[in-house]
Design an enzyme around this catalytic site. Sequence first.
Site, PDB file in Angstrom:
ATOM      1  N   ASP A 252      -8.357  13.866  -4.139  1.00 41.84           N
ATOM      2  CA  ASP A 252      -8.332  13.172  -4.702  1.00 41.84           C
ATOM      3  C   ASP A 252      -8.200  13.185  -6.395  1.00 41.84           C
ATOM      4  O   ASP A 252      -6.791  13.125  -6.737  1.00 41.84           O
ATOM      5  CB  ASP A 252      -9.568  12.489  -4.024  1.00 41.84           C
ATOM      6  CG  ASP A 252      -9.383  10.907  -4.605  1.00 41.84           C
ATOM      7  OD1 ASP A 252      -8.929  10.833  -5.578  1.00 41.84           O
ATOM      8  OD2 ASP A 252     -10.215   9.597  -4.032  1.00 41.84           O
TER       9      ASP A 252
ATOM     10  N   LYS B   8      -6.556  -0.563  -7.964  1.00 38.34           N
ATOM     11  CA  LYS B   8      -7.085   0.659  -7.458  1.00 38.34           C
ATOM     12  C   LYS B   8      -7.160   1.936  -8.496  1.00 38.34           C
ATOM     13  O   LYS B   8      -5.891   1.364  -9.463  1.00 38.34           O
ATOM     14  CB  LYS B   8      -7.049   0.752  -5.815  1.00 38.34           C
ATOM     15  CG  LYS B   8      -7.062  -0.315  -5.169  1.00 38.34           C
ATOM     16  CD  LYS B   8      -8.541  -0.690  -4.022  1.00 38.34           C
ATOM     17  CE  LYS B   8      -7.993   0.491  -3.225  1.00 38.34           C
ATOM     18  NZ  LYS B   8     -10.034   0.664  -2.760  1.00 38.34           N
TER      19      LYS B   8
ATOM     20  N   CYS C 245      -3.541  12.669  -3.388  1.00 35.71           N
ATOM     21  CA  CYS C 245      -2.765  11.741  -2.069  1.00 35.71           C
ATOM     22  C   CYS C 245      -1.396  11.273  -2.490  1.00 35.71           C
ATOM     23  O   CYS C 245      -0.855  11.340  -1.495  1.00 35.71           O
ATOM     24  CB  CYS C 245      -2.954  11.745  -1.084  1.00 35.71           C
ATOM     25  SG  CYS C 245      -3.899  10.167  -1.328  1.00 35.71           S
ATOM     26  N   TYR C 246      -1.392  10.410  -3.486  1.00 34.11           N
ATOM     27  CA  TYR C 246      -0.808   9.223  -3.636  1.00 34.11           C
ATOM     28  C   TYR C 246       0.309   9.888  -4.431  1.00 34.11           C
ATOM     29  O   TYR C 246       1.724   9.233  -4.653  1.00 34.11           O
ATOM     30  CB  TYR C 246      -0.738   8.296  -3.953  1.00 34.11           C
ATOM     31  CG  TYR C 246      -1.643   7.033  -2.999  1.00 34.11           C
ATOM     32  CD1 TYR C 246      -1.462   6.559  -2.384  1.00 34.11           C
ATOM     33  CD2 TYR C 246      -3.254   7.028  -3.510  1.00 34.11           C
ATOM     34  CE1 TYR C 246      -1.729   5.552  -1.335  1.00 34.11           C
ATOM     35  CE2 TYR C 246      -3.752   5.931  -2.827  1.00 34.11           C
ATOM     36  CZ  TYR C 246      -3.337   5.411  -1.749  1.00 34.11           C
ATOM     37  OH  TYR C 246      -4.308   5.294  -0.633  1.00 34.11           O
TER      38      TYR C 246
ATOM     39  N   ASP D 282      -5.259   8.455  -7.030  1.00 34.44           N
ATOM     40  CA  ASP D 282      -5.141   9.619  -6.009  1.00 34.44           C
ATOM     41  C   ASP D 282      -4.641  10.058  -5.201  1.00 34.44           C
ATOM     42  O   ASP D 282      -3.667   9.207  -5.729  1.00 34.44           O
ATOM     43  CB  ASP D 282      -6.221   8.075  -4.911  1.00 34.44           C
ATOM     44  CG  ASP D 282      -6.149   9.320  -3.488  1.00 34.44           C
ATOM     45  OD1 ASP D 282      -6.315  10.546  -4.303  1.00 34.44           O
ATOM     46  OD2 ASP D 282      -6.882   8.917  -2.897  1.00 34.44           O
TER      47      ASP D 282
ATOM     48  N   ARG E  97      -2.644   1.446  -4.483  1.00 35.06           N
ATOM     49  CA  ARG E  97      -2.572  -0.835  -4.720  1.00 35.06           C
ATOM     50  C   ARG E  97      -2.604  -1.170  -6.377  1.00 35.06           C
ATOM     51  O   ARG E  97      -3.644  -0.248  -6.723  1.00 35.06           O
ATOM     52  CB  ARG E  97      -3.646  -1.085  -3.246  1.00 35.06           C
ATOM     53  CG  ARG E  97      -3.637  -0.888  -2.393  1.00 35.06           C
ATOM     54  CD  ARG E  97      -4.830  -1.183  -1.204  1.00 35.06           C
ATOM     55  NE  ARG E  97      -5.408  -0.309   0.106  1.00 35.06           N
ATOM     56  CZ  ARG E  97      -6.842  -1.138  -0.302  1.00 35.06           C
ATOM     57  NH1 ARG E  97      -7.141  -2.155  -0.491  1.00 35.06           N
ATOM     58  NH2 ARG E  97      -7.498  -0.376  -0.055  1.00 35.06           N
TER      59      ARG E  97
ATOM     60  N   HIS F 274       0.904  -0.946  -0.205  1.00 31.84           N
ATOM     61  CA  HIS F 274       0.006   0.059  -0.469  1.00 31.84           C
ATOM     62  C   HIS F 274       0.923   0.964  -0.539  1.00 31.84           C
ATOM     63  O   HIS F 274       1.637   1.058   0.717  1.00 31.84           O
ATOM     64  CB  HIS F 274      -0.595  -0.022   0.908  1.00 31.84           C
ATOM     65  CG  HIS F 274      -1.738   1.536   1.966  1.00 31.84           C
ATOM     66  ND1 HIS F 274      -0.823   2.435   1.944  1.00 31.84           N
ATOM     67  CD2 HIS F 274      -3.079   1.426   1.473  1.00 31.84           C
ATOM     68  CE1 HIS F 274      -2.161   3.229   2.038  1.00 31.84           C
ATOM     69  NE2 HIS F 274      -3.162   2.599   1.004  1.00 31.84           N
TER      70      HIS F 274
ATOM     71  N   ASP G 238      -9.880  19.070  -0.293  1.00 29.17           N
ATOM     72  CA  ASP G 238      -9.829  18.973   1.566  1.00 29.17           C
ATOM     73  C   ASP G 238      -8.357  19.107   1.996  1.00 29.17           C
ATOM     74  O   ASP G 238      -7.888  19.350   1.414  1.00 29.17           O
ATOM     75  CB  ASP G 238     -10.358  17.974   2.629  1.00 29.17           C
ATOM     76  CG  ASP G 238      -8.832  16.625   1.561  1.00 29.17           C
ATOM     77  OD1 ASP G 238      -7.997  16.643   1.919  1.00 29.17           O
ATOM     78  OD2 ASP G 238     -10.455  15.537   1.289  1.00 29.17           O
TER      79      ASP G 238
ATOM     80  N   HIS H 168      -5.347  16.192   1.134  1.00 25.71           N
ATOM     81  CA  HIS H 168      -4.903  16.272  -0.523  1.00 25.71           C
ATOM     82  C   HIS H 168      -4.896  17.541  -0.934  1.00 25.71           C
ATOM     83  O   HIS H 168      -3.514  17.702  -1.893  1.00 25.71           O
ATOM     84  CB  HIS H 168      -6.964  16.190  -1.153  1.00 25.71           C
ATOM     85  CG  HIS H 168      -6.390  14.044  -1.237  1.00 25.71           C
ATOM     86  ND1 HIS H 168      -7.881  14.108  -0.097  1.00 25.71           N
ATOM     87  CD2 HIS H 168      -6.403  13.006  -1.670  1.00 25.71           C
ATOM     88  CE1 HIS H 168      -8.244  12.772  -0.311  1.00 25.71           C
ATOM     89  NE2 HIS H 168      -7.313  11.851  -0.868  1.00 25.71           N
TER      90      HIS H 168
HETATM   91 ZN   LIG Z   1      -6.273   9.917  -0.923  1.00 21.69          ZN
END
Ligand SMILES: [Zn+2]
Lengths: 332, 511
Positions: free
Chosen positions: B393, B310, B315-316, B313, B307, B252, B400, B403
Amino acid sequence: MSEGRATLFADREEWKDVEPLEQYENLNPLAPILYTPEYKDATGYFRAIAKSGEKSPRVLVLTEAIIRMNPGHYSAWQYRYETLLAIDAPLDVELKLMNEFAVKYLKSYQVWHHRRLLVTIMRKPIPELAFITLSLSEDSKNYHTWSYRQWLLAYFNDEEDLWAKELDFVERMLAQDIRNNSAWHHRFFVVWASGVRDGEEDRERVLKRELTQQSISLAPNNASAWNYLRGILNHNKVAFSSVAEFVKLYTVPYDASRKDIVDVDLPPPGPSADLPCAAAIEFLADVYEQEGDKDGVQRATELWKSLATEHDTIRVKYWEHRIREALESVQS
Amino acid sequence: MAAEEQKETATLPKLTPFDNHPTPTSDVQHETEEILLEHLPSPDATAQSPYALNKSVHIQFLAKHLIKGLNARYISQDASQPWLLFWILQAFSCMGVVLDPDNCQRAIDKILACQHPAGGFSGGPGQAAHLLTTYASVCALAIIGRPGKGGGWEEIDRKAIYDFFLSVKQKDGSFLVAHHSEVDVRGIYCLLVVATLLDILTPELIAGTPEFIASCQTYEGGFSSSSFPSYDPHNPQKILEGSPRPALGEAHGGYTFCAVASWVLLQPYIKLLPPEAPKPSIDLKALLRWLVLMQGTESELGGFRGRTNKLVDGCYSWWCGGAFGLLEALGVGGLENAKSVSEEVIDQEEEALKGLKIGGGDWVDIDDELFNSKALQEYILLAGQAPDGGLRDKPPKAPDVYHTLYCLSGLSIAQHHVFPSTSKCKKLSEAWNPFNERKIDLGVSSEDKDLNASLRREAYAAILSWDEDIARASSYAHIVGGKDNRLNATHPITNLTMTHTEGIAKWAYGL
Ligand SMILES: [Zn+2]
């Protein structure tokens, strides 16, 4: 007492003896959260209780109210757990509540961890499997749910009642979605990472069974299946070349005129497969690189170049890196 | 008309192949890709650059949250109050915004109100101490605090933090994130950053931790949240050597960043282990492969997922993109790790790489990242920015503050090249002050005294050895959207600016 959902703790007779604690005294905090009256009320009482150290049945009412508004309030969970132990509360009742919470607040770390604390004391892991399965039907990739299942299996480590049907469970999950990587990881956990299960002592046979060729032939562009295949070969220290003939079938465009020999070890891609498959090309390049000589590296380089320029262009820097590393390794 | 349409569709990247075998995973994948592709700039884009980072609206978004507060949706973050501050403050730092002294003091006071009397920092006043909020608090103080009374740094009770850390340590080298709470590698990362920055690292604190981190690497190459230990039946304090220690949970992005950063922070300790001791190790090749595969393709605009199988996003961008920044400290990629090879090999490499899309003639530019930093910037700029400010995201999600920071940190890491400089590390180690008047007595045993002194010196030198590549910093060639998009560089381990990392560490180490 009424249902109590809308009733503030400040208006409840049984809380009259407690003076709620303000969160910030003499302070005008930056980035304040604009709380609802219910949340502000309950957490004010919680701070007072945490300070006084009271552990009593009404603390369970209070912490439940907070958790329902904010399941991420780890201190409320922590205090609730200590209270359950201190007043010797019936844990099966608590677990029932957790069944409801787990569905409602599926994404919360704490719901699953609290459950783990309870089950550690109650020592009744078997019904948990069915509960987890049910939760996964709501959210089939929930990280906490899967790790909880893995912990449960490892911690109670019961061959007959826990491990025995686990592979069937994995198969069912993968039948629902062969791309569910959480299920693939669970498969690796069950078959390889956590030791040798009863009846699985013949590792050669197990490895042969686990080679995932059928899964890859069903949906060749599935990173999860390729990662699993690589993972088990590495884990068993088996050279990638052992499956090269199978992999090669996926590195070229589909050929309708090809006459396939029926061989269970070499299931070919179907007509709807999107070929060539980048993961297969990458795999074959690794096979060639593992040969360890200049000729192998040369052939690997050709494949890496095709990934960089055509089949997996986003990773051009990585494929360049692989080419450099490989060329340098045969020089030295 | 028809010809034009055809031309336009031809330029659209092809969707992730699904082999005509739809499953829930491929269904949401395609839905997402279709939305993302709508954010590609149209060929007839007018004046306003689609790649502009709208700093002013993001600053407004953050300022609104800082001053007016966060709406009731953030009740779910009530146990993460120091995080909310850290995310906002660090996002400001990325964009070069400095808080006025008044608001600085208010932020300091708020963080200090979260300090737990028994050690560590809590999610909010009256809550329990937690490793994650201890990191967020100390990092927030690194940004807004200062030496001297009332400045926030002297008010940190470092001995109490250390005691809290020891109180959550487990036999397998891991740590609970809070009392009665779960073990996971995020907590270890947070603990190690704090212990390193504040000079409270001891061999006792981190004994067994490298082995625990290593056991969290999964067959995919990335790291999971934790692992399950097997103890010696004859000695329940001792991990049974050679017995299964399976990872709990799949590889992850968030855990992988934390595990790899921890691994880097643990290097000084690992290097000081006696030569006869078994050296814990991780599989760097598998890690690199997993990380590069987390980057989405052109149809995902080059964002990162967390992952396998998936969705991408924002934040990754930091958790995975940022992890690339760490690899250089472990000998993977970058100038300092480049092997010196003969002319002949260079010729061969050039020959082999000829004709590659970006490789071309300037492939020798080996200070480049191993991921596609241009594509990552495009994802953040095109899909990550919410029109009314803040980052997110993915579209059409609401932005938010979490993020917002991790998209910006990811953007920063993709713009800059910050690397561990061996020469800087050597200099720092030589300039070490063995008589730190701020050093707190942590009750290190007499047999560990020498080891502890070396450990502290090496940990200090290592964390401050990160340096920005000057050649790259002085050009805007790597910045998608041009120089107005430039952000401050962020430290690949702490995710603070270099200045803020240095400030608090030098203070704590009496330098
Ligand atoms: Zn995220």
